[in-house]
Design a protein around this motif. Structure first.
Motif, PDB file in Angstrom:
ATOM      1  N   GLY A 132       3.740   4.320  -7.427  1.00 49.83           N
ATOM      2  CA  GLY A 132       4.439   5.746  -7.250  1.00 49.83           C
ATOM      3  C   GLY A 132       4.361   6.203  -5.521  1.00 49.83           C
ATOM      4  O   GLY A 132       5.221   5.751  -4.819  1.00 49.83           O
ATOM      5  N   CYS A 133       4.083   7.138  -5.472  1.00 52.65           N
ATOM      6  CA  CYS A 133       4.048   8.121  -4.843  1.00 52.65           C
ATOM      7  C   CYS A 133       3.569   7.736  -3.327  1.00 52.65           C
ATOM      8  O   CYS A 133       3.686   7.382  -2.364  1.00 52.65           O
ATOM      9  N   ASP A 134       2.158   7.703  -3.443  1.00 53.43           N
ATOM     10  CA  ASP A 134       1.638   6.992  -2.072  1.00 53.43           C
ATOM     11  C   ASP A 134       1.718   5.419  -1.797  1.00 53.43           C
ATOM     12  O   ASP A 134       2.301   5.283  -1.161  1.00 53.43           O
ATOM     13  N   ILE A 135       2.033   4.508  -2.495  1.00 51.08           N
ATOM     14  CA  ILE A 135       2.748   2.927  -1.862  1.00 51.08           C
ATOM     15  C   ILE A 135       3.933   3.347  -1.704  1.00 51.08           C
ATOM     16  O   ILE A 135       4.709   2.704  -1.040  1.00 51.08           O
ATOM     17  N   THR A 136       4.665   4.049  -2.457  1.00 48.15           N
ATOM     18  CA  THR A 136       6.551   4.591  -1.426  1.00 48.15           C
ATOM     19  C   THR A 136       6.257   5.107  -0.421  1.00 48.15           C
ATOM     20  O   THR A 136       6.927   4.865   1.086  1.00 48.15           O
ATOM     21  N   LEU A 137       5.487   6.365  -0.450  1.00 45.52           N
ATOM     22  CA  LEU A 137       5.255   6.103   1.071  1.00 45.52           C
ATOM     23  C   LEU A 137       5.139   5.405   2.219  1.00 45.52           C
ATOM     24  O   LEU A 137       5.201   5.439   3.328  1.00 45.52           O
ATOM     25  N   GLU A 138       4.210   4.566   2.209  1.00 43.95           N
ATOM     26  CA  GLU A 138       3.445   3.763   2.724  1.00 43.95           C
ATOM     27  C   GLU A 138       4.933   2.380   3.525  1.00 43.95           C
ATOM     28  O   GLU A 138       4.944   2.648   4.609  1.00 43.95           O
ATOM     29  N   LEU A 139       4.910   2.246   1.828  1.00 52.21           N
ATOM     30  CA  LEU A 139       5.913   1.670   2.063  1.00 52.21           C
ATOM     31  C   LEU A 139       6.994   2.568   2.924  1.00 52.21           C
ATOM     32  O   LEU A 139       8.142   0.942   3.972  1.00 52.21           O
ATOM     33  N   PHE A 140       7.341   3.436   3.140  1.00 55.95           N
ATOM     34  CA  PHE A 140       8.675   3.763   3.953  1.00 55.95           C
ATOM     35  C   PHE A 140       8.066   4.494   5.564  1.00 55.95           C
ATOM     36  O   PHE A 140       8.707   3.658   6.280  1.00 55.95           O
ATOM     37  N   GLU A 141       6.632   4.613   5.335  1.00 51.59           N
ATOM     38  CA  GLU A 141       6.116   4.711   6.877  1.00 51.59           C
ATOM     39  C   GLU A 141       6.140   3.071   7.923  1.00 51.59           C
ATOM     40  O   GLU A 141       6.164   2.930   8.955  1.00 51.59           O
ATOM     41  N   SER A 142       6.100   1.745   6.927  1.00 51.45           N
ATOM     42  CA  SER A 142       6.451   0.798   7.643  1.00 51.45           C
ATOM     43  C   SER A 142       7.296   0.150   7.867  1.00 51.45           C
ATOM     44  O   SER A 142       7.718  -0.713   8.527  1.00 51.45           O
TER      45      SER A 142
ATOM     46  N   ALA B  41      11.596  10.214   0.586  1.00 53.76           N
ATOM     47  CA  ALA B  41      11.703   9.029   1.182  1.00 53.76           C
ATOM     48  C   ALA B  41      12.606   8.041   0.397  1.00 53.76           C
ATOM     49  O   ALA B  41      13.283   7.319   1.450  1.00 53.76           O
ATOM     50  N   LEU B  42      12.635   8.409  -0.509  1.00 56.28           N
ATOM     51  CA  LEU B  42      13.700   7.153  -0.503  1.00 56.28           C
ATOM     52  C   LEU B  42      15.403   7.160  -0.060  1.00 56.28           C
ATOM     53  O   LEU B  42      16.184   6.397   0.539  1.00 56.28           O
ATOM     54  N   LYS B  43      15.581   8.744   0.170  1.00 52.03           N
ATOM     55  CA  LYS B  43      17.158   9.422   0.855  1.00 52.03           C
ATOM     56  C   LYS B  43      16.689   8.773   2.572  1.00 52.03           C
ATOM     57  O   LYS B  43      17.608   8.128   2.773  1.00 52.03           O
TER      58      LYS B  43
END
Length: 106
Positions: A83-93, A38-40
């Protein structure tokens, strides 16, 4: 330097820091792998990672420092993002890309 001081120096010394299991090239758990992806994908090219499996002191004390119990842990501009879940939510938004862009411009 205490382990808490070492953690703080890492967090404050880099705009984007990920404490994870394994490395960005070879993640050692699915959560760490998805977070790095997600970060990349969000444009992180100044990602600084710390492998908590190689430093048991950091692994034991980071949850006390951040008040976050699990790994991975993402910090942007010295602030715990989560963590992972929050990072993925931020990525998707789309928010993660904005946060990374701002952090890498400083």
């Amino acid at each position: 330097m205490s382990v808490i001081e070492r953690i703080q120096a890492e967090v404050e010394g880099h705009p984007i820091v990920l404490f994870m299991k394994g490395t960005a090239q070879f993640p050692m758990c699915g959560f760490s792998s998805r977070t790095v992806q997600a970060l990349k994908a969000a444009g992180a090219n100044q990602l600084h990672t710390i492998n908590v499996l190689e430093d048991p002191e950091v692994r034991a004390n980071l949850p006390r420092y951040s008040n976050w119990p699990t790994f991975p842990q993402l910090f942007i501009n010295g602030e715990l993002i989560g963590g992972c879940d929050i990072t993925l939510e931020l990525f998707e938004s789309g928010e993660l890309a904005r946060m990374i862009s701002e952090a890498q411009q400083q």
